[in-house]
Write an enzyme that holds these catalytic residues in place. Structure first.
Site, PDB file in Angstrom:
ATOM      1  CE  LYS A   9      -4.376  -2.097   2.240  1.00  0.00           C
ATOM      2  NZ  LYS A   9      -5.533  -1.740   1.748  1.00  0.00           N
ATOM      3  CE  LYS A  23     -14.283  -3.408  -1.679  1.00  0.00           C
ATOM      4  NZ  LYS A  23     -13.156  -3.646  -3.017  1.00  0.00           N
ATOM      5  CG  HIS A  79     -12.292  -1.589   8.087  1.00  0.00           C
ATOM      6  ND1 HIS A  79     -13.016  -0.087   8.278  1.00  0.00           N
ATOM      7  CD2 HIS A  79     -11.875  -1.929   9.107  1.00  0.00           C
ATOM      8  CE1 HIS A  79     -12.717  -0.039   9.270  1.00  0.00           C
ATOM      9  NE2 HIS A  79     -11.662  -1.014   9.560  1.00  0.00           N
ATOM     10  CD  GLU A 110      -4.558   5.324   4.715  1.00  0.00           C
ATOM     11  OE1 GLU A 110      -5.874   4.991   4.329  1.00  0.00           O
ATOM     12  OE2 GLU A 110      -4.613   5.028   3.605  1.00  0.00           O
TER      13      GLU A 110
HETATM   14  P1  ADP Z   1      -8.280  -3.632   2.188  1.00  0.00           P
HETATM   15  O1  ADP Z   1      -7.161  -3.946   1.755  1.00  0.00           O
HETATM   16  O2  ADP Z   1      -7.503  -4.398   3.846  1.00  0.00           O
HETATM   17  O3  ADP Z   1      -9.293  -4.191   1.931  1.00  0.00           O
HETATM   18  P2  ADP Z   1      -8.533  -0.910   2.336  1.00  0.00           P
HETATM   19  O4  ADP Z   1      -7.533  -0.134   2.475  1.00  0.00           O
HETATM   20  O5  ADP Z   1      -8.945  -0.804   0.797  1.00  0.00           O
HETATM   21  O6  ADP Z   1      -8.159  -2.036   2.845  1.00  0.00           O
HETATM   22  O7  ADP Z   1      -9.555  -0.279   2.698  1.00  0.00           O
HETATM   23  C1  ADP Z   1     -10.712  -1.291   3.428  1.00  0.00           C
HETATM   24  C2  ADP Z   1     -12.093  -0.140   4.213  1.00  0.00           C
HETATM   25  O8  ADP Z   1     -11.484   0.234   5.199  1.00  0.00           O
HETATM   26  C3  ADP Z   1     -12.434   0.603   3.094  1.00  0.00           C
HETATM   27  O9  ADP Z   1     -13.473   0.280   2.144  1.00  0.00           O
HETATM   28  C4  ADP Z   1     -12.791   2.140   4.674  1.00  0.00           C
HETATM   29  O10 ADP Z   1     -14.021   0.855   4.698  1.00  0.00           O
HETATM   30  C5  ADP Z   1     -12.199   1.778   5.723  1.00  0.00           C
HETATM   31  N1  ADP Z   1     -10.872   2.487   5.303  1.00  0.00           N
HETATM   32  C6  ADP Z   1      -9.737   2.683   4.763  1.00  0.00           C
HETATM   33  N2  ADP Z   1      -8.408   3.554   5.026  1.00  0.00           N
HETATM   34  C7  ADP Z   1      -9.289   4.065   5.273  1.00  0.00           C
HETATM   35  C8  ADP Z   1      -9.202   5.471   6.136  1.00  0.00           C
HETATM   36  N3  ADP Z   1      -8.210   6.275   6.061  1.00  0.00           N
HETATM   37  N4  ADP Z   1     -10.640   6.276   6.601  1.00  0.00           N
HETATM   38  C9  ADP Z   1     -11.617   5.828   6.824  1.00  0.00           C
HETATM   39  N5  ADP Z   1     -11.760   4.996   6.571  1.00  0.00           N
HETATM   40  C10 ADP Z   1     -10.390   3.433   5.814  1.00  0.00           C
END
Ligand code: ADP
Length: 457
Positions: free
Chosen positions: A119, A239, A237, A202
């Site tokens: 990431k 879907k 987190h 973040e």
């Molecule tokens: P993964 O790769 O584990 O699926 P992601 O980075 O795609 O992780 O994030 C998955 C979910 O986590 C996002 O759809 C959101 O709901 C939540 N999320 C991730 N980063 C943030 C953030 N900076 N602020 C708020 N929610 C976040």
């Protein structure tokens, strides 16, 4: 252009079956692999040939056994391997091993897997392409680095595994008092899940929507988007329900899709991939990651665009340009969406018991199709065993209709009509989601499930 005659599918469950179907329709023969524990699973019977892999290695490890899988592909004379999602799909070493064996990896190039596999490096690519990212640390940090960032940016923050995926290795931190514990938990979870404990931090956005853009690029420098999906209905987190298109206003939609194209052109991306964004309530959107593979929720995009994404992946890997009659995309304008599609992930989990995975034998399985309902399942039949080793996804229900309300009504009807006994499922919970007034009004953000305990009744 080379036309594949035989493809090995390095996966199991619904996505393995999905890929076999796509290949069969193209006149390509299919080879399945299976772990010993999975020898009765349906995916092996949906392929023309099936071979056991990873002898003595364990039910999950078998699907990660690169040598054994390449050996089968060579012996069965396969031209290409489709990795599906999960397992080896984002493994750069696997993509390279395929290349070295003279087998086409149906996906992007190994360098794309490296670029987006982590990431932090994905964020760097986004910044270089002029794509907005969420304020965060420049790279992996230790506890002191996390503390310094949070003090400057302000709480809440989110700690994320550099190698993360599937919602694992993530911790929201609302105050300095929570930081030490959250940091150590996120690191150890990352270490356990990904074999790498590195984390970065973040700013945490309050109540964003998750909007992601489907991309398709060929080997000749052509790249288009297939519009977006709203995947805000999440639990921990992860879907649960996905929608295409999102119900955003046209200009915002266009800006998000164009931003995704800019990033992927910059990366010279090939094959299918997804750019994920978080959309804040103020209308600002920020890049979060790229998934360089087919996704679970690709079905909704297929239904609203009419494009078979798995077949397009195969054609692109064969070397066809997007404009070839086999794919038929000459310009971005050739892709339009029509109607709405909603996908529900039916899992063998008990929502009333913390979504605890259930296992055992399915005694009754009566599915519910009909006009506008598509089903993609792995072992969806009476007598099937739900094994404890794998993902709990049982069947994906996708509803399509010309209006959102009609698609939601079809989905609700299908969920109500389904009968699955012997294992617990989340069907009653999903039925509550798709008839919830906020869902119908298109107002859900990623906190929807947490804020609506009535969904569990
Ligand atoms: P993964 O790769 O584990 O699926 P992601 O980075 O795609 O992780 O994030 C998955 C979910 O986590 C996002 O759809 C959101 O709901 C939540 N999320 C991730 N980063 C943030 C953030 N900076 N602020 C708020 N929610 C976040």
């Amino acid at each position: 252009m080379k036309n594949f005659t035989k493809i090995l599918v390095a996966n199991r469950g619904e996505i393995a079956i999905r890929v076999c179907r796509a290949a069969t329709e193209l006149g390509i023969r299919t080879v399945a692999i299976y772990a010993e524990e999975d020898k009765l699973s349906l995916h092996r019977y949906k392929a023309d040939e099936a071979y056991r892999v990873g002898a003595g290695k364990g039910p999950v490890e078998a699907y990660l056994d690169i040598d054994s899988i390449i050996d089968v592909a060579l012996r069965a004379e396969c031209d290409a391997i489709h990795p599906g999602y999960g397992f080896l799909s984002e493994n750069e070493g696997f993509a390279r091993a395929c290349q070295q064996a003279g087998i086409t990896f149906i996906g992007p190039k190994p360098e794309h897997l490296r670029m987006f596999g982590d990431k932090v490096s994905a964020r760097e690519v986004a910044v270089a392409a002029g794509v907005p990212v969420i304020p965060g640390t420049d790279g992996p940090v230790d506890l002191a680095g996390a503390r310094a960032f949070a003090a400057e940016a302000g709480y809440p923050v989110i700690i994320k595994a550099v190698a993360g995926g599937g919602g694992r290795g993530m911790r929201v931190v609302r105050s300095e008092a929570e930081l030490v514990e959250a940091f150590s938990r996120a690191s150890s979870e990352a270490q356990a899940a990904f074999g790498e404990g590195g984390v970065y931090v973040e700013k945490y956005l309050e109540a964003p929507r998750h909007i992601e853009v489907q991309i398709l690029g060929d080997q000749h420098g052509n790249l288009v988007h297939l519009f977006e999906r709203d995947c805000s209905i999440q639990r921990r987190h992860q879907k649960l329900v996905e929608i295409a298109p999102s119900r955003l206003d046209a200009s915002l939609r266009q800006r998000i899709c164009e931003t995704a194209v800019r990033l992927m052109r910059h990366a010279r991306y090939e094959n299918a991939g997804t750019v994920e964004f978080l959309l804040a309530p103020d209308g600002q959107f920020y890049f979060i990651e790229v998934n360089p593979r087919i996704q679970v929720e690709h079905t909704v995009t297929e239904l609203v665009t009419g494009i078979d994404l798995v077949q397009a992946q195969i054609r692109v890997a064969e070397g066809y340009p997007l404009s070839a009659p086999e794919i038929g995309i000459h310009r971005q304008e050739d892709i339009q969406t029509r109607g709405y599609a909603i996908q529900c992930r039916v899992t063998t989990e008990d929502p009333r018991n913390g979504f605890l995975p259930d296992t055992g034998r399915i005694t009754t399985y009566r599915s519910a199709v009909g006009f506008g309902i598509r089903l993609d399942s792995g072992n969806g039949y009476a007598g099937a065993r739900v094994l404890p080793y794998y993902d709990s996804l049982l069947v994906k229900i996708t509803a399509f209709a010309l209006t959102f309300e009609a698609a939601a009504a079809k989905m609700h009807r299908s969920l109500q009509e389904f009968r699955i006994r012997g294992v617990k499922t989340n069907i009653p919970f999903l039925a509550n989601v798709v008839r919830h007034p906020k869902f119908l009004a298109g107002e859900c953000d990623v906190t929807f499930i947490d804020h609506h305990p009535e969904l569990f009744r």
